[in-house]
Design a protein around this motif. Sequence first.
Motif, PDB file in Angstrom:
ATOM      1  N   LEU A 261       0.190  26.658 -28.029  1.00 12.39           N
ATOM      2  CA  LEU A 261      -0.294  27.008 -27.020  1.00 12.39           C
ATOM      3  C   LEU A 261       0.494  28.132 -26.148  1.00 12.39           C
ATOM      4  O   LEU A 261       0.071  28.649 -25.380  1.00 12.39           O
ATOM      5  N   ALA A 262       1.761  28.199 -26.454  1.00 11.85           N
ATOM      6  CA  ALA A 262       2.500  29.115 -25.898  1.00 11.85           C
ATOM      7  C   ALA A 262       2.281  30.824 -26.225  1.00 11.85           C
ATOM      8  O   ALA A 262       2.473  31.775 -25.699  1.00 11.85           O
ATOM      9  N   GLU A 263       1.548  30.683 -27.670  1.00  9.88           N
ATOM     10  CA  GLU A 263       1.199  32.234 -27.938  1.00  9.88           C
ATOM     11  C   GLU A 263       0.014  32.610 -27.168  1.00  9.88           C
ATOM     12  O   GLU A 263      -1.042  31.969 -27.226  1.00  9.88           O
ATOM     13  N   PRO A 264       0.220  33.913 -26.900  1.00 11.43           N
ATOM     14  CA  PRO A 264      -0.918  34.232 -26.048  1.00 11.43           C
ATOM     15  C   PRO A 264      -2.336  34.685 -26.919  1.00 11.43           C
ATOM     16  O   PRO A 264      -3.482  34.328 -26.315  1.00 11.43           O
ATOM     17  N   TYR A 265      -2.088  35.107 -28.046  1.00 10.52           N
ATOM     18  CA  TYR A 265      -3.117  35.194 -28.855  1.00 10.52           C
ATOM     19  C   TYR A 265      -3.485  34.312 -30.383  1.00 10.52           C
ATOM     20  O   TYR A 265      -4.180  34.849 -31.002  1.00 10.52           O
ATOM     21  N   ALA A 266      -2.963  33.134 -29.851  1.00  9.34           N
ATOM     22  CA  ALA A 266      -3.169  32.062 -31.067  1.00  9.34           C
ATOM     23  C   ALA A 266      -4.464  31.687 -31.425  1.00  9.34           C
ATOM     24  O   ALA A 266      -5.131  31.578 -30.542  1.00  9.34           O
ATOM     25  N   ASP A 267      -4.871  31.111 -32.515  1.00  6.24           N
ATOM     26  CA  ASP A 267      -5.991  30.738 -32.865  1.00  6.24           C
ATOM     27  C   ASP A 267      -6.008  29.396 -32.745  1.00  6.24           C
ATOM     28  O   ASP A 267      -5.254  28.436 -33.271  1.00  6.24           O
TER      29      ASP A 267
ATOM     30  N   ARG B  31      -9.155  22.328 -30.954  1.00  4.19           N
ATOM     31  CA  ARG B  31     -10.389  21.907 -30.578  1.00  4.19           C
ATOM     32  C   ARG B  31     -10.610  20.609 -31.019  1.00  4.19           C
ATOM     33  O   ARG B  31     -11.878  20.107 -30.434  1.00  4.19           O
ATOM     34  N   LEU B  32     -10.151  20.216 -32.101  1.00  2.00           N
ATOM     35  CA  LEU B  32     -10.675  19.063 -32.998  1.00  2.00           C
ATOM     36  C   LEU B  32     -10.061  17.780 -32.326  1.00  2.00           C
ATOM     37  O   LEU B  32      -9.082  17.309 -32.510  1.00  2.00           O
ATOM     38  N   THR B  33     -10.900  17.231 -31.206  1.00  2.00           N
ATOM     39  CA  THR B  33     -10.205  15.882 -30.476  1.00  2.00           C
ATOM     40  C   THR B  33     -10.478  15.043 -31.220  1.00  2.00           C
ATOM     41  O   THR B  33     -11.157  14.965 -32.214  1.00  2.00           O
ATOM     42  N   ARG B  34     -10.161  14.079 -30.738  1.00  2.00           N
ATOM     43  CA  ARG B  34     -10.170  12.641 -31.552  1.00  2.00           C
ATOM     44  C   ARG B  34     -11.773  12.187 -31.776  1.00  2.00           C
ATOM     45  O   ARG B  34     -11.978  11.670 -32.823  1.00  2.00           O
ATOM     46  N   MET B  35     -12.481  12.520 -30.879  1.00  2.00           N
ATOM     47  CA  MET B  35     -13.807  12.256 -30.825  1.00  2.00           C
ATOM     48  C   MET B  35     -14.682  12.953 -31.712  1.00  2.00           C
ATOM     49  O   MET B  35     -15.393  12.739 -32.634  1.00  2.00           O
ATOM     50  N   GLU B  36     -14.120  14.438 -31.673  1.00  2.00           N
ATOM     51  CA  GLU B  36     -14.731  15.332 -32.785  1.00  2.00           C
ATOM     52  C   GLU B  36     -14.216  14.977 -33.898  1.00  2.00           C
ATOM     53  O   GLU B  36     -15.126  15.266 -35.156  1.00  2.00           O
TER      54      GLU B  36
ATOM     55  N   LEU C  25     -12.621  25.347 -37.836  1.00  2.00           N
ATOM     56  CA  LEU C  25     -11.049  25.018 -38.009  1.00  2.00           C
ATOM     57  C   LEU C  25     -10.310  25.902 -38.318  1.00  2.00           C
ATOM     58  O   LEU C  25      -8.977  25.819 -38.131  1.00  2.00           O
ATOM     59  N   GLY C  26     -10.841  26.922 -38.959  1.00  2.00           N
ATOM     60  CA  GLY C  26     -10.081  27.997 -39.814  1.00  2.00           C
ATOM     61  C   GLY C  26      -9.381  27.536 -40.734  1.00  2.00           C
ATOM     62  O   GLY C  26      -8.321  28.218 -41.225  1.00  2.00           O
ATOM     63  N   ALA C  27      -9.647  26.228 -41.399  1.00  2.00           N
ATOM     64  CA  ALA C  27      -8.656  26.088 -42.451  1.00  2.00           C
ATOM     65  C   ALA C  27      -9.780  25.618 -43.775  1.00  2.00           C
ATOM     66  O   ALA C  27     -10.914  25.330 -43.597  1.00  2.00           O
ATOM     67  N   ASP C  28      -9.343  25.662 -45.081  1.00  2.00           N
ATOM     68  CA  ASP C  28     -10.016  25.773 -46.179  1.00  2.00           C
ATOM     69  C   ASP C  28      -9.899  24.158 -46.553  1.00  2.00           C
ATOM     70  O   ASP C  28      -8.912  23.531 -46.526  1.00  2.00           O
ATOM     71  N   LEU C  29     -10.974  23.388 -47.041  1.00  2.00           N
ATOM     72  CA  LEU C  29     -11.121  22.219 -47.472  1.00  2.00           C
ATOM     73  C   LEU C  29     -11.421  22.768 -49.077  1.00  2.00           C
ATOM     74  O   LEU C  29     -12.438  22.869 -49.409  1.00  2.00           O
ATOM     75  N   ARG C  30     -10.125  22.441 -49.773  1.00  2.00           N
ATOM     76  CA  ARG C  30     -10.198  22.572 -51.234  1.00  2.00           C
ATOM     77  C   ARG C  30     -10.516  21.214 -52.048  1.00  2.00           C
ATOM     78  O   ARG C  30      -9.850  20.365 -51.609  1.00  2.00           O
ATOM     79  N   ILE C  31     -11.743  21.438 -52.904  1.00  2.00           N
ATOM     80  CA  ILE C  31     -12.104  20.264 -53.570  1.00  2.00           C
ATOM     81  C   ILE C  31     -12.270  20.877 -55.000  1.00  2.00           C
ATOM     82  O   ILE C  31     -13.096  21.857 -55.155  1.00  2.00           O
ATOM     83  N   GLU C  32     -11.383  20.317 -55.989  1.00  2.00           N
ATOM     84  CA  GLU C  32     -11.400  20.867 -57.429  1.00  2.00           C
ATOM     85  C   GLU C  32     -11.055  19.987 -58.216  1.00  2.00           C
ATOM     86  O   GLU C  32     -10.257  18.891 -57.878  1.00  2.00           O
ATOM     87  N   PRO C  33     -11.170  20.089 -59.600  1.00  2.00           N
ATOM     88  CA  PRO C  33     -10.958  19.006 -60.580  1.00  2.00           C
ATOM     89  C   PRO C  33      -9.376  19.172 -60.730  1.00  2.00           C
ATOM     90  O   PRO C  33      -8.834  20.488 -60.565  1.00  2.00           O
TER      91      PRO C  33
ATOM     92  N   LEU D 166      -6.996  19.518 -47.459  1.00  2.00           N
ATOM     93  CA  LEU D 166      -7.379  20.367 -46.240  1.00  2.00           C
ATOM     94  C   LEU D 166      -6.036  21.202 -45.780  1.00  2.00           C
ATOM     95  O   LEU D 166      -5.007  20.390 -45.515  1.00  2.00           O
ATOM     96  N   GLU D 167      -6.301  22.519 -45.994  1.00  2.00           N
ATOM     97  CA  GLU D 167      -5.288  23.349 -45.800  1.00  2.00           C
ATOM     98  C   GLU D 167      -4.233  23.183 -44.330  1.00  2.00           C
ATOM     99  O   GLU D 167      -4.873  22.772 -43.435  1.00  2.00           O
ATOM    100  N   GLU D 168      -3.099  23.218 -44.658  1.00  2.00           N
ATOM    101  CA  GLU D 168      -2.201  22.978 -43.433  1.00  2.00           C
ATOM    102  C   GLU D 168      -2.395  24.305 -42.461  1.00  2.00           C
ATOM    103  O   GLU D 168      -2.241  25.466 -43.232  1.00  2.00           O
ATOM    104  N   ARG D 169      -2.617  24.123 -41.318  1.00  2.00           N
ATOM    105  CA  ARG D 169      -2.481  25.067 -40.256  1.00  2.00           C
ATOM    106  C   ARG D 169      -1.794  24.755 -39.118  1.00  2.00           C
ATOM    107  O   ARG D 169      -1.838  23.580 -38.596  1.00  2.00           O
ATOM    108  N   PRO D 170      -1.393  25.791 -38.267  1.00  2.00           N
ATOM    109  CA  PRO D 170      -0.664  25.055 -36.903  1.00  2.00           C
ATOM    110  C   PRO D 170      -1.881  24.839 -36.215  1.00  2.00           C
ATOM    111  O   PRO D 170      -2.782  25.306 -35.980  1.00  2.00           O
ATOM    112  N   GLY D 171      -1.322  23.601 -35.716  1.00  2.00           N
ATOM    113  CA  GLY D 171      -2.334  23.097 -34.368  1.00  2.00           C
ATOM    114  C   GLY D 171      -3.210  21.821 -35.052  1.00  2.00           C
ATOM    115  O   GLY D 171      -3.821  21.175 -34.459  1.00  2.00           O
ATOM    116  N   LEU D 172      -3.274  21.861 -36.533  1.00  2.00           N
ATOM    117  CA  LEU D 172      -4.142  20.798 -37.214  1.00  2.00           C
ATOM    118  C   LEU D 172      -3.166  19.753 -37.583  1.00  2.00           C
ATOM    119  O   LEU D 172      -2.177  19.675 -38.274  1.00  2.00           O
TER     120      LEU D 172
END
Length: 134
Positions: free
Chosen positions: A25-31, A36-41, A69-77, A92-98
Amino acid sequence: MPKITYPLRNECPPGACVCERERLLAEPYADLRPLRLTRMEEQRLIERIERISDYADLKRVQELIKVHLGADLRIEPGPNEVKTVRGIIIVLEERPGLCRKVRQSVPAAVRRCLERNPEIIYRLLDAHDLFGSV
């Protein structure tokens, strides 16, 4: 700090998560998409994942997660022989904010979906060259 006009996920209890919400939240141009993924979402996302009915739908949900979300969901054998759903790697890829809870609940929902729809697993294995090059 930019003015935020959409709801953001509530802050996790101190020490319970490593989502780096405040730094983001402190970064001006952060993704901010992960925030935005609230608990309801999150609940809506889990319900959507559990309604997946075929492999094409699974791929669509993976793409939606990437876009929203800007994150990859990897599903593979997995690297060993796949005998059950537990042999499938779901991350689910680790991302800041997730939130850590989201990174656990989304793969768990995918696993439940795959357990109910084994035909998706067969398509997944086939898509990852199950039979090798002939």
